[in-house]
Design an enzyme around this catalytic site. Sequence first.
Site, PDB file in Angstrom:
ATOM      1  N   GLU A 160      63.578  28.537  29.654  1.00  0.00           N
ATOM      2  CA  GLU A 160      63.669  28.248  28.220  1.00  0.00           C
ATOM      3  C   GLU A 160      65.148  28.117  27.840  1.00  0.00           C
ATOM      4  O   GLU A 160      65.990  28.870  28.332  1.00  0.00           O
ATOM      5  CB  GLU A 160      63.033  29.390  27.430  1.00  0.00           C
ATOM      6  CG  GLU A 160      63.094  29.232  25.924  1.00  0.00           C
ATOM      7  CD  GLU A 160      62.652  30.500  25.198  1.00  0.00           C
ATOM      8  OE1 GLU A 160      62.184  30.393  24.058  1.00  0.00           O
ATOM      9  OE2 GLU A 160      62.779  31.600  25.766  1.00  0.00           O
ATOM     10  N   LYS A 189      56.126  25.743  21.948  1.00  0.00           N
ATOM     11  CA  LYS A 189      55.809  27.155  21.804  1.00  0.00           C
ATOM     12  C   LYS A 189      54.948  27.385  20.561  1.00  0.00           C
ATOM     13  O   LYS A 189      55.280  26.924  19.468  1.00  0.00           O
ATOM     14  CB  LYS A 189      57.118  27.941  21.705  1.00  0.00           C
ATOM     15  CG  LYS A 189      56.994  29.448  21.727  1.00  0.00           C
ATOM     16  CD  LYS A 189      58.399  30.052  21.722  1.00  0.00           C
ATOM     17  CE  LYS A 189      58.397  31.549  21.863  1.00  0.00           C
ATOM     18  NZ  LYS A 189      59.785  32.078  21.893  1.00  0.00           N
ATOM     19  N   CYS A 246      58.259  32.277  26.943  1.00  0.00           N
ATOM     20  CA  CYS A 246      58.883  33.554  26.624  1.00  0.00           C
ATOM     21  C   CYS A 246      57.843  34.626  26.278  1.00  0.00           C
ATOM     22  O   CYS A 246      56.949  34.899  27.046  1.00  0.00           O
ATOM     23  CB  CYS A 246      59.905  33.360  25.504  1.00  0.00           C
ATOM     24  SG  CYS A 246      61.108  34.702  25.360  1.00  0.00           S
TER      25      CYS A 246
END
Length: 323
Positions: free
Chosen positions: A72, A132, A183
Amino acid sequence: VPAAALAVPRPGDEGRTVTVGVVQGNVPGRGMNPLGDEPAVVLGNHVRMLHEMARAVRQGTVRKPDLVVLPENSTDIDPYRSEFARRQIDAAVKDIGVPVLVGAVVGVGENNRATRSLVWDPVTGPGAYYDKQKLVPFGEYTPFKDVVLALFERASLVGKQSVPGTRDGDLRLGPVTVGAINCYEVAFDEVVGGTARTGASPLVVQTNNATYALTNLPAQQLAMSQLRAVEHNRAVITSAITGISAYVTPQGKIAWRTGELVPASGVLTVPVRTAQTIATRVGTLPQWLLILVGAGALAASRLQRKRIPAPIQGPAKEQVGEA
């Protein structure tokens, strides 16, 4: 109950593997400014290591991967809007010669952004992507923005507001469809489970833990990856910008990992498993059932207390004291 769990059927090996390159480029800064003050340093770190991996492949010191995963925020410049960033990434991807999953924060309109897992093909360039879904409050967006920004100047550090993605992270990358997870989304059952139910394998966690380097968080996040590997019977690849990058087997064992705050890379052969476990199929249903059972038990206990009549108090006895 633990003994009964041993009887739960678990899908076995399917006889397929894929070779994955993992790059951890590291960053120059720490704390609240992990990416440093000079633009393109983070991009340069990851591009350089991608070229180094390609050179090692040509020299025969490492196997050629089928695909490569970058972390990321592996580019600190939007490759859609910066021709420089686009050329740098494209040259590195062409050098390694296989599709690369790039982590980037990209602009969405004039005032918004998205944290994106972007498939970059050596021939066709940037293509399919996953945005995301679970965003970090006060890190990627500001809840109650107008009120919070008026009260707290520090909240303005969030900058442009991120917008969440709306689809699962199944992305075709070379010979397989990987499951992209961004994440701390690894902590959310519905995100990981939804991606696993698409048949994507292996699961790939791209993360930026630079702000939390050398704290408990990177190790905690790796432990979450171990849980997800067992839950869904999938290999899990974690690519972290400063560490801990790792490969977790479907049995939850850490087969390879990096240190923190160092540049590192690896080329790993991992199993491809697409069959769904019982946990994958049922999702969060058992949790909700337990919540309902617990809430029902509490409600029943309160009703029961109301039905029991209070004990009848007899007349108080006089206490006779000695003169």
